[in-house]
Design a protein around this motif. Structure first.
Motif: not given
Length: 506
Positions: A173-195
């Motif tokens: 949810l944070l990667a989709e809606e709060e991240a203001t750049t694609i790089m921020e979204a990618e970082k959050l998705f990598k964190q989500a993938l680990k979990a």
């Protein structure tokens, strides 16, 4: 003289009868024309004039319907048992925080409709929640967050869930809606993938222990697939296209049965960016199958590949002189097939209509799908030399093959009549929705309506004011026949009286 005497003998009753009869006849013609237009989509008078009168006058009929594959259209129509206007998740949908919200900040306009965002909320609840979420506090918070309409409340709930534990759906949810750049979204998705992978492995071991564990595993599978696809899209947007292709191929091999995400459409777009046309053809060979649902991406990519073989040397003047070669005919037929599936796409590819940001959901064969396809694939058509020129020269020929698209198709089932309504719900208000087919009233319906109204008004006036209308009618007819009387008088003065007497006897 004879004409004047005849006009003087006419009574007001004659004019009433004349105008009444004319009004009745024109009214009957209008009713028949309107009924015929509503049923067949064309004017009866125009069709008769084009089909029968024009050939007699030496014209060529270019609008006769093609019936070569009508049986295919009937068969396709019989196979359709699903709803015509099913809305699909856009496989290439943008990121809300990094892309949609940025558009809003710059323009002050909302690119997404409430209906579209509501459908996304329903998707998130379907993919990312299950009945056992109450057993884990973070998942219980996220279950409420996905139902929340306020974006800030959703983001706050996601942060709250992450404070309790490393929650995959909260990071999504944070990667989709709060991240203001694609790089921020990618970082959050990598964190989500680990979990998410940790939860997936645990639920995979317990999936056969009961319905509850099976539902958990299904949810965890959806989460992992979603994250990996979005990570591949991040790589594609950041210019790491080969990495994106590898991730998408691995994802399709790992989860071959999850076709709901339409991952092959992401793969096709990435392969086109690499100009790897052989692999594009291989993907099409697998998914452009008669038993699988079609899409604008499938149909127009197939047309692009066939156009690529001939477009660099194609010339409409040369083709009209020598005729189309086999390869050119295949390309034109592929374009006609694509245009029949979605007739809205060419205007966006040819930049006859302005593009907007694609919605999160699309309606197949509708304007929303056309926008989503052209938004990502216009660059690929421009890259192939002459492809847009070939499309420009041939796409309108499709409509001669399907003169009544709502009643009968050619290669596909008839065009759904409900697309306009659904697209207006999916697309923002500032966009002018493309409508097909546009049914404009034919000239003869307007003409007969005007004639009927005019003659009815004359009949009414003649009935109410017979003497006055009789004077007006006599004055009008006298003026109308004045040139004829003048010519007759001149002829009488020139010709000998004996000859004139013989002519009048004849």
């Amino acid at each position: 003289m004879e004409v004047s005497m005849f006009l003087n003998t006419l009574t007001p009753k004659f004019y009433v009868a004349l105008t009444g009869t004319s009004s009745l006849i024109s009214g009957l013609i209008l009713i028949f024309e309107w009924w015929y237009f509503r049923k067949y989509g064309t004017s009866f008078i125009e069709q008769v004039s084009v089909s029968h009168l024009r050939p007699l006058l030496g014209g060529v009929d270019n609008s006769s319907p093609t019936n070569s594959n009508s049986s295919n259209g009937d068969a396709d129509s019989n196979r359709q048992s699903v709803s015509e206007c099913k809305v699909w998740r856009n496989p290439l949908n943008l990121f809300r925080g990094a892309e949609y919200n940025r558009y809003t900040w710059v323009t002050g306009r909302e690119p997404l409709t409430y209906y579209d965002m509501n459908l996304s909320a329903q998707d998130h609840q379907t993919f990312f929640t299950c009945d056992s979420d109450h057993l884990r506090p973070a998942d219980a918070i996220m279950q409420k967050a996905w139902r929340e309409r306020n974006p800030q409340a959703r983001i706050s709930a996601a942060h709250e869930a992450l404070e309790l534990e490393d929650c995959a759906t909260a990071s999504i949810l944070l990667a989709e809606e709060e991240a203001t750049t694609i790089m921020e979204a990618e970082k959050l998705f990598k964190q989500a993938l680990k979990a998410g992978e940790g939860c997936y492995r645990r639920s995979q071991q317990l999936q056969y222990h009961g319905a509850q564990y099976e539902a958990q595993h299904r949810r965890d599978t959806n989460v992992v697939v979603y994250i990996k696809r979005r990570l591949a899209m991040c790589s594609r947007k950041l210019g790491r296209t080969r990495e994106a292709v590898k991730m998408l191929r691995d994802l399709m091999k790992e989860f071959p049965l999850l076709s709901m995400f339409n991952i092959h459409e992401n793969l096709l777009e990435s392969l086109l960016e690499l100009q790897n046309y052989a692999d594009v053809q291989a993907v099409l060979a697998k998914y452009d199958d008669i038993s699988l649902p079609k899409s604008a991406t499938i149909c127009y990519t197939a047309a692009l590949l066939k156009a690529r073989a001939v477009s660099d040397k194609f010339s409409p003047e040369a083709a009209s002189r020598r005729g189309l070669s086999t390869a050119e005919m295949n390309a034109v037929e592929a374009i006609h097939r694509a245009v029949e599936f979605n007739p809205h796409v060419p205007k966006y590819l040819l930049e006859m209509k302005s593009l907007i940001l694609p919605p999160e959901h699309i309606l197949k064969r509708g304007d929303s799908e056309a926008i989503a396809y052209a938004f990502f694939h216009l660059q690929h058509w421009k890259r192939v030399e002459g492809a847009l020129n070939l499309l420009h020269c041939t796409w309108e020929g499709t409509f001669r093959m399907i003169p009544y698209p709502l009643e009968k198709g050619h290669l596909f089932y008839p065009y759904p009549i409900c697309t306009e309504t659904a697209d207006r719900e999916l697309l923002p208000m500032f966009h002018e929705v493309s409508v097909y087919p546009k049914k404009e009233l034919p000239f003869f319906i307007l003409f007969t309506a005007g004639l009927c109204s005019f003659t009815a008004m004359l009949a009414l006036l003649t009935h109410q004011f017979p003497e006055l209308m009789g004077v007006f009618a006599k004055a009008f007819l006298s003026t109308l026949f004045a040139p004829l009387n003048f010519i007759m008088e001149k002829v009488e003065s020139i010709l000998p009286s004996s000859l004139w007497h013989q002519l009048t006897r004849i």
